[in-house]
Design an enzyme around this catalytic site. Sequence first.
Site, short mmCIF file in Angstrom:
data_model
loop_
_atom_site.label_atom_id
_atom_site.label_comp_id
_atom_site.label_asym_id
_atom_site.label_seq_id
_atom_site.Cartn_x
_atom_site.Cartn_y
_atom_site.Cartn_z
N LYS A 126 0.78 -1.44 -0.09
CA LYS A 126 0.17 -0.15 -0.04
C LYS A 126 0.81 1.03 -0.07
O LYS A 126 0.83 2.18 -0.71
CB LYS A 126 -0.87 0.08 1.16
N ARG B 276 -3.73 2.79 8.68
CA ARG B 276 -3.90 1.58 7.66
C ARG B 276 -2.65 0.57 7.60
O ARG B 276 -1.46 1.05 7.57
CB ARG B 276 -4.55 1.89 6.29
N GLY C 1 -8.13 -7.60 4.02
CA GLY C 1 -8.99 -7.70 5.14
C GLY C 1 -8.52 -8.46 6.42
O GLY C 1 -8.84 -8.63 7.35
N MET D 132 -5.49 -7.43 8.31
CA MET D 132 -4.94 -6.76 9.36
C MET D 132 -5.87 -5.59 9.53
O MET D 132 -6.72 -5.36 8.73
CB MET D 132 -3.59 -6.30 8.90
N ARG E 200 -2.74 -1.76 -6.29
CA ARG E 200 -1.92 -2.88 -5.95
C ARG E 200 -2.39 -3.80 -7.06
O ARG E 200 -3.48 -3.74 -7.84
CB ARG E 200 -2.12 -3.61 -4.85
N HIS F 175 -3.36 -43.43 0.24
CA HIS F 175 -3.86 -44.22 -0.97
C HIS F 175 -5.11 -43.39 -1.68
O HIS F 175 -5.20 -43.10 -2.60
CB HIS F 175 -4.23 -45.48 -0.64
N ARG G 268 5.97 -49.68 -13.72
CA ARG G 268 6.64 -49.89 -12.47
C ARG G 268 6.08 -51.46 -12.21
O ARG G 268 4.83 -51.63 -11.99
CB ARG G 268 6.29 -49.17 -11.25
N GLU H 227 14.09 -44.36 -4.28
CA GLU H 227 13.05 -44.16 -3.23
C GLU H 227 13.64 -44.52 -1.83
O GLU H 227 12.92 -44.44 -1.02
CB GLU H 227 11.79 -44.88 -3.39
N SER I 70 14.27 -42.72 -11.53
CA SER I 70 12.94 -41.71 -11.29
C SER I 70 12.75 -41.83 -9.81
O SER I 70 12.56 -42.85 -9.14
CB SER I 70 11.75 -42.46 -11.97
N GLY J 223 11.03 -41.50 -6.51
CA GLY J 223 9.85 -41.82 -5.97
C GLY J 223 9.90 -40.92 -4.61
O GLY J 223 10.08 -41.51 -3.71
N CYS K 95 8.70 -39.00 -10.27
CA CYS K 95 7.31 -39.24 -10.31
C CYS K 95 6.65 -39.31 -9.13
O CYS K 95 5.35 -39.84 -8.98
CB CYS K 95 7.36 -40.97 -10.90
N TYR L 144 12.82 -34.76 -16.82
CA TYR L 144 11.40 -34.68 -16.77
C TYR L 144 10.73 -34.69 -15.55
O TYR L 144 11.40 -35.00 -14.34
CB TYR L 144 10.96 -35.73 -17.76
#
Length: 888
Positions: A27, A97, A106, A108, A341, A457, A621, A757, A776, A778, A844, A864
């Site tokens: 501000k 302000r 809104g 503060m 802003r 899961h 996999r 992993e 890859s 995991g 992945c 990737y």
Amino acid sequence: MSVSEQTKFVYFFNEGDASMRELLGGKGAGLAEMTRAGLPVPDGFTITTQACLEFFAQDGRYPAGLQAQIDAAMQRLEKETGKHFGDPQNPLLVSVRSGARASMPGMMDTILNLGLNDETVVALVKMTRNERFAWDAYRRFIMMFSNVVLDVDKHIFEEKIADAKQQGGIKDDTLIDAATWRSLVDEFKAMVKEKSGRDFPQEVREQLDLAIRAVFESWNSKRAIDYRRYHKIPDDWGTAVNVVAMVFGNLGDDSGTGVAFTRDPNTGDSKLFGEYLRNAQGEDVVAGIRTPERIANLQRSQPQVYAQFEKIARKLERHYRDMQDLEFTIERGKLYMLQTRNGKRSAQAAVKIAMALVDEGILSKKEAVTRVDAASLDQLFHARIDPAEHFEVICRGLNASPGAATGQIVFDPDSAVEWKEAGKNSILVRTETTPDDVHGMIAARGVLTAKGGATSHAAVVARGMGKPCVAGCEALQIDQRARTLSMNGKALREGDWITIDGSTGNVIPQRLALIDPPSKLPDWLAEFLSWADEAREMEVWANADTPEDAAKARELGATGIGLCRTEHMFMEADRLPIVQQMILANTPEARAKALEKLLPFQRDDFIGILKAMRSYPVTIRLLDPPLHEFLPSLEKLLVETTELRIQRGEQDPEYQSKRAVLQRVQQMHEQNPMLGLRVCRLGIVYPEIYAMQVRAIFEAACTLHSDGVDARPDVMIPGVGTAEEMKTTYEAAKRVADEVCAQHGCSIPYRIGTMIELPRACVVAGDLAQTAQFFSFGTNDLTQTTYGYSRDDAEASFIPKYLELKILKDDPFLVLDRKGVGALMQQAVRSGRESRQDLKIGICGEHGGEPSSVAFCHQLKLNYVSCSPYRVPIARLAAAQAALGSLT
């Protein structure tokens, strides 16, 4: 002299500019920049964010030198306005302000009309010749100051005003006369003394001091902390305080106040969008006490003011090169700008505004790509609750998979399927889901669980399906036998309607109207993402387990499949009994017979996915979870066998069959199955399982090859931790692959690699890469094994507390931990590519679709990232922003 005494804490608006946002807040920087541009801004000054931080560091005391600077600034403000603070003849009134560097609308506190007291209000009557206005201004000040500074509930004042309107037979505040406001002021002061234990302060410098302190303190209010946590705004930024000479929008019908956006923040349309309230102050617009008019109506009532405002709006938008959110006040026909802003906007508006600014020559395509929050694209692919709906949230869980769904409560997956076939929408409600529930998850509109986290899961599968999921809702208690549930004392039955919002974690005990997402990628978004594709360096792949998932991923821009989980294929109703036969087999021959029956199913699965992704790589996999996950739970079997034995006796055939399964489950029971017989260990102990899967993969690829389809399978061995495990599984997979290709007389390009992993895999990555042709990461399990956290338990138990206490900055299962997990990844990338220069490396885990994690993957120079299909657009944009340097 200390550093604090030398520090400049106060800046007049003509001393700052937009580049000082960190010091002056959004501000303050905006007011300074508008002042420099010669726009009509009231006089005022900003107390810096640094002053706020030192205020907290010194336990609520001003840093040395601040009070003197405030006093000097007030003297200068008096000189510039020609008014005097507290003067009973010509009083200066100010607003106080907040203003953090990041927009926190809104969150503060603000106080208007500061400087009014029993003497100055009389002067204000004389100055304005408007008694009603003066006493209205005074009562507003008492209400705001008492609420913000003295912690007096504002509703007690509002009730008094409501009583006064009822007694006067009027409905609108603007019809309350001066005498009534004056009487209410006396009542308000008495109420303040009763509630706060002190008189309402009449000394104006005490008012200012208390207001500045209150605005500082509002940085650490609960709502501000919650907002910062949700939007990942650092706690150590602090807020600036802006002290501004008051201008009044409530001096009559030629005065007013409003908020406007230079473009529509919902659609992105290039037109002024906002609201204006005649004869009002700023809080009236926000509070909703009166119904505002559309900003366009100002063109009819005050055409010259509207023309000036429209010209300023366009000037500010071109100056900031972005859509602006503006606050303004009109005082007796004169326009004042109170704020500018960058405006908050929907994801759709963000993209369309960025594209429009390119068309208008304001931005380049690369700049436009950096202007859209990548994570916000999630909004575009999921249903959301209609904003017109009003509802009460009954409980809140983890926002595990985005989007909203409404349906009737169903407690088991089979019923969910039956209900779908009958045309009924359902929400599957479970304590937690297992692979056994997948068919019910497919049938249901959404999933609600009492346990589990954002990588449970339920969450992972729901995200892959694009279905909403709220997980870990601890208030949810389920009685399966009675087919009822309770949440925070409210009881619901199977068949009752609920709505879940997987974007917020909210659960609502009623049917709500939803807004559906587009059925395909809109043309405008496809064009915008094509700009991102031109800039990014990493490829974006998807995690997909079905041909439908693969097709959706390709439609959304994925150029490969980074993770195809074969265990989900085993859970289909027509093959689960065969899987269980294989697990219960006591000899290799019996196991091989069952696997032979499974082979055609697996082959058909792979044909569908490879065909959907023709010409793109598909990383499959091999079986990952422990085998007992495909069998009924030990607890359930114990109950069932006990009931059968009591009711039918031990000679009953069904009892004997269940008992055999129970004995096998007991044999396979592990104290810690996460670290037991699973991943590559399963394929080494039972090599025939992996052999069947590899055979199915390459028979599918050869079948497609003969039909002219360019199938590109890659085989991923899960959970490798030693070079010997890698070598053993690699050679076994290669032997079967080459054998199948030779039998079919075709040459299929393929690679065999591993999912990284385990921390040990990162440490010995150089050894693994001597055999593995790709890595890859995991990161779901790598995070779990690095921290020693059980992800399903941690997210529902201690992680929320850790985040609250700032022991953790982010949930490591949602945002990649760069210092720990990231350091292990960095080590694996470096040593892996030292061993094999052409080693292809990706990720992945679910982190592959989280923007800051994607940026880290770019820094590691991964080839990737792979994520759920509906997060592919997010990853495409995040990868581009990382390459352009705007996301780090």
